[in-house]
Write a protein that holds these residues in place. Structure first.
Motif, PDB file in Angstrom:
ATOM      1  N   ILE A  22     -35.918  46.485 -35.180  1.00  0.00           N
ATOM      2  CA  ILE A  22     -36.405  45.319 -34.436  1.00  0.00           C
ATOM      3  C   ILE A  22     -37.891  45.577 -34.213  1.00  0.00           C
ATOM      4  CG2 ILE A  22     -36.382  44.110 -32.218  1.00  0.00           C
ATOM      5  CD1 ILE A  22     -33.518  44.669 -31.912  1.00  0.00           C
ATOM      6  N   VAL A  23     -38.730  44.590 -34.488  1.00  0.00           N
ATOM      7  CA  VAL A  23     -40.145  44.775 -34.174  1.00  0.00           C
ATOM      8  C   VAL A  23     -40.614  43.671 -33.245  1.00  0.00           C
ATOM      9  CG1 VAL A  23     -40.767  45.991 -36.316  1.00  0.00           C
ATOM     10  CG2 VAL A  23     -40.990  43.534 -36.220  1.00  0.00           C
ATOM     11  N   GLU A  24     -41.607  44.041 -32.452  1.00  0.00           N
ATOM     12  CA  GLU A  24     -42.237  43.083 -31.561  1.00  0.00           C
ATOM     13  C   GLU A  24     -43.618  42.849 -32.151  1.00  0.00           C
ATOM     14  OE1 GLU A  24     -41.531  43.309 -26.990  1.00  0.00           O
ATOM     15  OE2 GLU A  24     -43.526  44.060 -27.442  1.00  0.00           O
ATOM     16  N   GLY A  48     -35.657  37.077 -45.196  1.00  0.00           N
ATOM     17  CA  GLY A  48     -34.375  37.713 -44.868  1.00  0.00           C
ATOM     18  C   GLY A  48     -34.309  38.310 -43.476  1.00  0.00           C
ATOM     19  N   CYS A  49     -35.304  37.999 -42.627  1.00  0.00           N
ATOM     20  CA  CYS A  49     -35.189  38.502 -41.244  1.00  0.00           C
ATOM     21  C   CYS A  49     -35.119  37.347 -40.249  1.00  0.00           C
ATOM     22  CB  CYS A  49     -36.276  39.496 -40.872  1.00  0.00           C
ATOM     23  SG  CYS A  49     -37.833  39.336 -41.672  1.00  0.00           S
ATOM     24  N   ILE A  51     -39.967  38.511 -31.539  1.00  0.00           N
ATOM     25  CA  ILE A  51     -39.074  39.667 -31.683  1.00  0.00           C
ATOM     26  C   ILE A  51     -38.290  39.427 -32.974  1.00  0.00           C
ATOM     27  CG2 ILE A  51     -37.359  41.131 -30.508  1.00  0.00           C
ATOM     28  CD1 ILE A  51     -39.761  40.528 -28.692  1.00  0.00           C
ATOM     29  N   VAL A  52     -38.495  40.321 -33.942  1.00  0.00           N
ATOM     30  CA  VAL A  52     -37.929  40.101 -35.281  1.00  0.00           C
ATOM     31  C   VAL A  52     -36.933  41.213 -35.607  1.00  0.00           C
ATOM     32  CG1 VAL A  52     -38.534  39.744 -37.709  1.00  0.00           C
ATOM     33  CG2 VAL A  52     -40.198  39.207 -35.929  1.00  0.00           C
ATOM     34  N   ILE A  53     -35.784  40.807 -36.132  1.00  0.00           N
ATOM     35  CA  ILE A  53     -34.764  41.799 -36.505  1.00  0.00           C
ATOM     36  C   ILE A  53     -34.489  41.685 -38.010  1.00  0.00           C
ATOM     37  CG2 ILE A  53     -32.837  40.236 -35.928  1.00  0.00           C
ATOM     38  CD1 ILE A  53     -31.324  42.694 -34.902  1.00  0.00           C
ATOM     39  N   GLY A  54     -34.278  42.810 -38.654  1.00  0.00           N
ATOM     40  CA  GLY A  54     -33.974  42.726 -40.083  1.00  0.00           C
ATOM     41  C   GLY A  54     -34.001  44.074 -40.772  1.00  0.00           C
TER      42      GLY A  54
END
Ligand code: ADP
Length: 220
Positions: A149-151, A173-174, A204-207
């Motif tokens: 997860i990135v902010e 794809g995220c 907030i990105v998840i992938g």
């Protein structure tokens, strides 16, 4: 309810855990083989005991089997860390968090049943590396070997666009799971596809790491 923890090894990492848990009002049993460490922590932790935890008898006498969660933060002495973990497991400790010194140590700890293996230097190094690469990456949390997860600060390229315009899920794809709007204190945890992103918004990105990396390079 006051919860009970034991921290074995009061170096920089274990010491910091012990301090923080104690400040949060938890009942901490602090253990170290070094008398100086116990002196340092006797007024911080609820209980502080000098003991070598590689000694089976000593470990049993500490009454540690009644403690729900034990943190093993023995640093350089990998053999002592492994031996202590095996014996704690045999005593039936419900939750064991163990600090690993390197990848090989981590593998062994997982094999012998440590519930959580932490690798603070490596993980912090990775987090800092990501924020150094891009000034827009504010934080990076590893979920598994290949997912994170990135902010990230949205930046100019996304300014004024909606999630539909950017088509992030299909293109990269995220998923953007939350948006912290720049001028508001709140966080939108289920952003609508039609929401317009502003340059100062924090996403907030998840992938998968490889997808996040592509997203970072092309959009951030
Ligand atoms: P860090 O890298 O987090 O600073 P250190 O290696 O400096 O970790 O600290 C580990 C601590 O663990 C030391 O205070 C050391 O005395 C303690 N320790 C090492 N072996 C044992 C053992 N067998 N039993 C109890 N404590 C131990």
């Amino acid at each position: 309810m006051k919860r009970e923890f034991a921290v074995i090894g009061l170096g920089r990492f274990g010491g910091s855990i012990c301090r923080e848990l104690s400040e949060e009002g938890m009942d901490v049993l602090a253990i170290d083989a070094d008398e100086d460490k116990i002196d340092e922590f006797k007024d911080i932790a609820a209980h502080a005991v000098i003991a070598d935890t590689t000694d089976d008898k000593v470990l049993k006498e500490l009454g540690i089997r009644n403690i729900e969660h034990v943190i093993v933060a023995i640093g350089d002495n990998i053999q002592a860390s492994i031996l202590t973990t095996i014996m704690l497991k045999e005593l039936g400790i419900k939750t064991l968090t163990v600090k690993a010194q390197n990848d090989y140590h981590e593998k062994v700890l997982k094999k012998i049943g440590a519930d959580y293996v932490v690798h603070p230097e490596r993980d912090m190094g990775r987090r800092i590396a990501h924020s150094i690469i891009s000034t827009n990456i504010l934080d990076h949390l590893e979920l598994s070997d290949d997912h994170s997860i990135v902010e990230v600060k949205a930046g100019k390229r996304m300014d004024g666009k909606t999630l539909v315009d950017l088509d992030i899920r299909a293109q990269y794809g995220c998923n953007i799971v939350a948006i912290k709007e720049a001028d508001e204190k709140g966080i939108n945890v289920s952003p609508m596809a039609t929401q317009t992103i502003e340059a100062d918004d924090i996403l907030i990105v998840i992938g998968a790491d490889k997808d996040i990396s592509r997203f970072e390079k092309q959009l951030v």
